[in-house]
Design a protein around this motif. Structure first.
Motif, mmCIF file in Angstrom:
data_model
loop_
_atom_site.group_PDB
_atom_site.id
_atom_site.type_symbol
_atom_site.label_atom_id
_atom_site.label_comp_id
_atom_site.label_asym_id
_atom_site.label_seq_id
_atom_site.Cartn_x
_atom_site.Cartn_y
_atom_site.Cartn_z
ATOM 1 N N LYS A 9 46.855 28.579 33.180
ATOM 2 C CA LYS A 9 45.581 28.448 32.476
ATOM 3 C C LYS A 9 44.429 28.929 33.352
ATOM 4 C CE LYS A 9 44.993 24.927 29.706
ATOM 5 N NZ LYS A 9 44.818 23.561 29.183
ATOM 6 N N GLY A 10 44.760 29.371 34.572
ATOM 7 C CA GLY A 10 43.754 29.866 35.502
ATOM 8 C C GLY A 10 43.905 31.350 35.775
ATOM 9 N N VAL A 11 42.903 31.911 36.418
ATOM 10 C CA VAL A 11 42.881 33.320 36.832
ATOM 11 C C VAL A 11 43.035 33.379 38.350
ATOM 12 C CG1 VAL A 11 41.438 35.383 37.030
ATOM 13 C CG2 VAL A 11 41.470 34.090 34.897
ATOM 14 N N LEU A 12 43.977 34.176 38.802
ATOM 15 C CA LEU A 12 44.173 34.374 40.238
ATOM 16 C C LEU A 12 43.163 35.390 40.755
ATOM 17 C CD1 LEU A 12 45.873 34.041 42.884
ATOM 18 C CD2 LEU A 12 47.269 35.958 42.047
ATOM 19 N N LEU A 13 42.410 35.003 41.786
ATOM 20 C CA LEU A 13 41.514 35.928 42.481
ATOM 21 C C LEU A 13 42.058 36.149 43.890
ATOM 22 C CD1 LEU A 13 37.945 34.601 41.532
ATOM 23 C CD2 LEU A 13 39.213 36.487 40.475
ATOM 24 N N GLU A 14 42.365 37.402 44.214
ATOM 25 C CA GLU A 14 42.835 37.770 45.546
ATOM 26 C C GLU A 14 41.762 38.627 46.212
ATOM 27 O OE1 GLU A 14 47.644 37.961 45.321
ATOM 28 O OE2 GLU A 14 46.580 39.707 44.553
ATOM 29 N N VAL A 15 41.153 38.092 47.229
ATOM 30 C CA VAL A 15 40.066 38.791 47.922
ATOM 31 C C VAL A 15 40.632 39.520 49.128
ATOM 32 C CG1 VAL A 15 37.842 38.542 49.073
ATOM 33 C CG2 VAL A 15 38.439 37.038 47.154
ATOM 34 N N GLY A 16 40.486 40.847 49.125
ATOM 35 C CA GLY A 16 40.885 41.650 50.266
ATOM 36 C C GLY A 16 39.682 42.069 51.086
ATOM 37 N N ASP A 17 39.856 43.038 51.970
ATOM 38 C CA ASP A 17 38.739 43.442 52.819
ATOM 39 C C ASP A 17 37.730 44.331 52.088
ATOM 40 O OD1 ASP A 17 40.550 45.479 52.591
ATOM 41 O OD2 ASP A 17 40.582 46.004 54.721
ATOM 42 N N VAL A 18 38.182 45.069 51.043
ATOM 43 C CA VAL A 18 37.255 45.962 50.334
ATOM 44 C C VAL A 18 37.247 45.735 48.826
ATOM 45 C CG1 VAL A 18 37.367 47.770 52.089
ATOM 46 C CG2 VAL A 18 38.990 47.800 50.168
ATOM 47 N N SER A 19 38.136 44.880 48.320
ATOM 48 C CA SER A 19 38.207 44.689 46.871
ATOM 49 C C SER A 19 38.691 43.285 46.533
ATOM 50 C CB SER A 19 39.144 45.728 46.240
ATOM 51 O OG SER A 19 40.473 45.544 46.692
ATOM 52 N N VAL A 20 38.463 42.898 45.272
ATOM 53 C CA VAL A 20 39.004 41.649 44.732
ATOM 54 C C VAL A 20 39.882 42.001 43.541
ATOM 55 C CG1 VAL A 20 36.925 41.261 43.322
ATOM 56 C CG2 VAL A 20 38.489 39.361 43.773
ATOM 57 N N THR A 21 41.071 41.397 43.495
ATOM 58 C CA THR A 21 42.008 41.612 42.394
ATOM 59 C C THR A 21 42.077 40.348 41.554
ATOM 60 O OG1 THR A 21 43.344 43.141 43.707
ATOM 61 C CG2 THR A 21 44.400 42.158 41.781
ATOM 62 N N GLY A 22 41.881 40.501 40.254
ATOM 63 C CA GLY A 22 42.009 39.375 39.336
ATOM 64 C C GLY A 22 43.244 39.551 38.477
ATOM 65 N N VAL A 23 44.001 38.460 38.296
ATOM 66 C CA VAL A 23 45.240 38.513 37.513
ATOM 67 C C VAL A 23 45.282 37.314 36.580
ATOM 68 C CG1 VAL A 23 47.764 38.483 37.587
ATOM 69 C CG2 VAL A 23 46.483 39.693 39.361
ATOM 70 N N ALA A 24 45.693 37.558 35.326
ATOM 71 C CA ALA A 24 45.907 36.480 34.360
ATOM 72 C C ALA A 24 47.158 36.802 33.560
ATOM 73 C CB ALA A 24 44.704 36.341 33.425
ATOM 74 N N LEU A 25 47.969 35.790 33.269
ATOM 75 C CA LEU A 25 49.169 35.995 32.468
ATOM 76 C C LEU A 25 49.515 34.721 31.709
ATOM 77 C CD1 LEU A 25 51.939 34.632 33.981
ATOM 78 C CD2 LEU A 25 51.301 36.354 35.652
ATOM 79 N N ASP A 26 50.280 34.887 30.619
ATOM 80 C CA ASP A 26 50.661 33.723 29.820
ATOM 81 C C ASP A 26 52.152 33.664 29.520
ATOM 82 O OD1 ASP A 26 51.030 35.706 27.961
ATOM 83 O OD2 ASP A 26 49.590 34.944 26.504
ATOM 84 N N GLY A 27 52.937 34.508 30.177
ATOM 85 C CA GLY A 27 54.375 34.532 29.933
ATOM 86 C C GLY A 27 54.797 35.641 28.995
ATOM 87 N N TYR A 28 53.847 36.211 28.237
ATOM 88 C CA TYR A 28 54.137 37.294 27.313
ATOM 89 C C TYR A 28 53.344 38.556 27.649
ATOM 90 C CZ TYR A 28 55.999 33.400 24.616
ATOM 91 O OH TYR A 28 56.699 32.287 24.218
ATOM 92 N N ARG A 29 52.298 38.399 28.415
ATOM 93 C CA ARG A 29 51.460 39.533 28.797
ATOM 94 C C ARG A 29 50.810 39.226 30.141
ATOM 95 N NH1 ARG A 29 46.334 38.568 24.681
ATOM 96 N NH2 ARG A 29 46.236 36.326 24.986
#
Length: 366
Positions: free
Chosen positions: A154-174
């Motif tokens: 139910k949450g969004v993963l935020l991965e902070v790197g040195d030059v960018s941030v990656t956001g990921v969300a999934l629900d088991g089907y997408r």
């Protein structure tokens, strides 16, 4: 407590903070809005213990003090007073609201019972352009799970790197993934943020190129934006290793005109909705994508010219997953990559220069 403030400023502030107030709770204090008058400022705060929103507005403070007002009623009431100068005064647990020659009175709750908002002192921080962070949230937050049995999804993963941030969300089907550049960061780290809280942040962010600083400390994330501060608890646990889910080798690649694809899906899904499964079959060959849906009412066949590279393929999807993501793709063409009729596909804007992609699982055809 006694102060005078502008009705439009007060209404706008209440409209923002009320989004964090609890509803249907056993603790009435969490349904309220905390008002604090001090040093020429009225501070409004609401929280449900997961999300807290704090807003400062200018006020002519005559007597400093604080109280907690009934949130929903106060929000609806001041919404009707945007053109007025409003005087707020509180004595004996009652708030008097004066405007022109009229007044109203509200029963208040003790300010001492209102939970304090978490302060983040030694937090890790990263800075990103406001419009970029808002765009990241919009492109992925709709893909989170709504299932209480899987709270981390139910949450969004935020991965902070040195030059960018990656956001990921999934629900088991997408799965939705978006990468945005950042201005600077104090460390590389990751956090899982409740999607509801990120959506409230997106509503407050403007589309400017001004930077916004995001702080993360232990179990909390905070966004400090002009005169507004949003603080949220983070979800505690291990997020799915999404990198293992995303395929890298494909047998087919199809370039599709986005507008024609979206319109064709919208028509095909009309019958699929009648069966309550949103099932649409994709039959792709001879540079034509055929979208087919069937129900007891009838059937629809849409034909869209496409460019195919690789093998022909017949596959079925819950078309809602496509129609939802197409709202956030603005380029003229998209690329869909397939492995086979039972494996997930990858959807991305054509050209390869865009910053996001989607993964969608197919539905097995009987």
């Amino acid at each position: 407590m006694k102060l005078v403030c502008n009705g439009n400023d007060l209404s706008a502030a209440v409209g923002q903070v009320i989004k964090a107030a609890a509803s249907k709770t056993t603790n009435p204090i969490l349904e309220g809005i905390h008002l604090k008058a001090a040093a020429g400022t009225l501070t409004l705060t609401a929280t449900d213990l997961e999300l807290a929103i704090e807003k400062h507005i200018r006020a002519d403070v005559k007597i400093e003090g604080e109280t907690v007002v009934p949130g929903r009623f106060f929000a609806e009431f001041v919404k009707k007073l945007t053109q007025e100068q409003i005087e707020l005064s509180c004595t004996d647990s009652r708030l008097k609201i004066r405007y022109t020659d009229s007044e109203g009175t509200l029963q208040c709750l003790p300010a001492a019972e209102f939970p304090p908002v978490k302060e983040l002192s030694d937090a890790q921080k990263f800075t990103i352009i406001r419009s970029e962070f808002k765009d990241l949230i919009h492109k992925i937050a709709f893909s989170v799970s709504l299932d209480d049995a899987r709270p981390m999804l139910k949450g969004v993963l935020l991965e902070v790197g040195d030059v960018s941030v990656t956001g990921v969300a999934l629900d088991g089907y997408r799965l939705a993934k978006c990468v945005k550049p950042i201005e600077k960061t104090t460390a590389m780290f990751s956090a899982v943020v409740p999607s509801r809280c990120l959506n409230e942040i997106a509503r407050i962010l403007d589309d400017s190129s001004d930077p916004v600083e995001i702080s993360i400390q232990k179990n909390y994330l905070m966004v400090n934006l002009d005169h507004t501060r949003i603080t949220t608890r983070l979800l505690d646990g291990d997020y799915i290793n999404y990198k293992q889910i995303i395929p890298t080798n494909f047998e087919s690649q199809v370039t599709v005109p986005r507008e024609a694809f979206e319109q064709g899906l919208e028509r095909a899904i009309l019958l699929a909705k009648a069966e309550r499964n949103n099932l649409v079959k994709f039959d792709i060959k001879d540079d034509v994508m055929r979208l087919e849906s069937n129900s007891e009412i009838g059937n629809i066949l849409e034909k869209i010219p496409v460019k195919i590279s690789g093998m022909d393929i017949t596959i079925a999807f819950n078309a809602r997953y496509f129609t939802e993501l197409l709202r956030y793709i603005t380029v003229d063409h998209i690329v869909i990559k397939f492995i086979n009729s039972v494996s997930p596909c990858i959807v991305a804007p054509s050209g390869g220069a865009e910053d996001f992609m989607y993964l969608i699982l197919p539905v097995r055809m009987i």
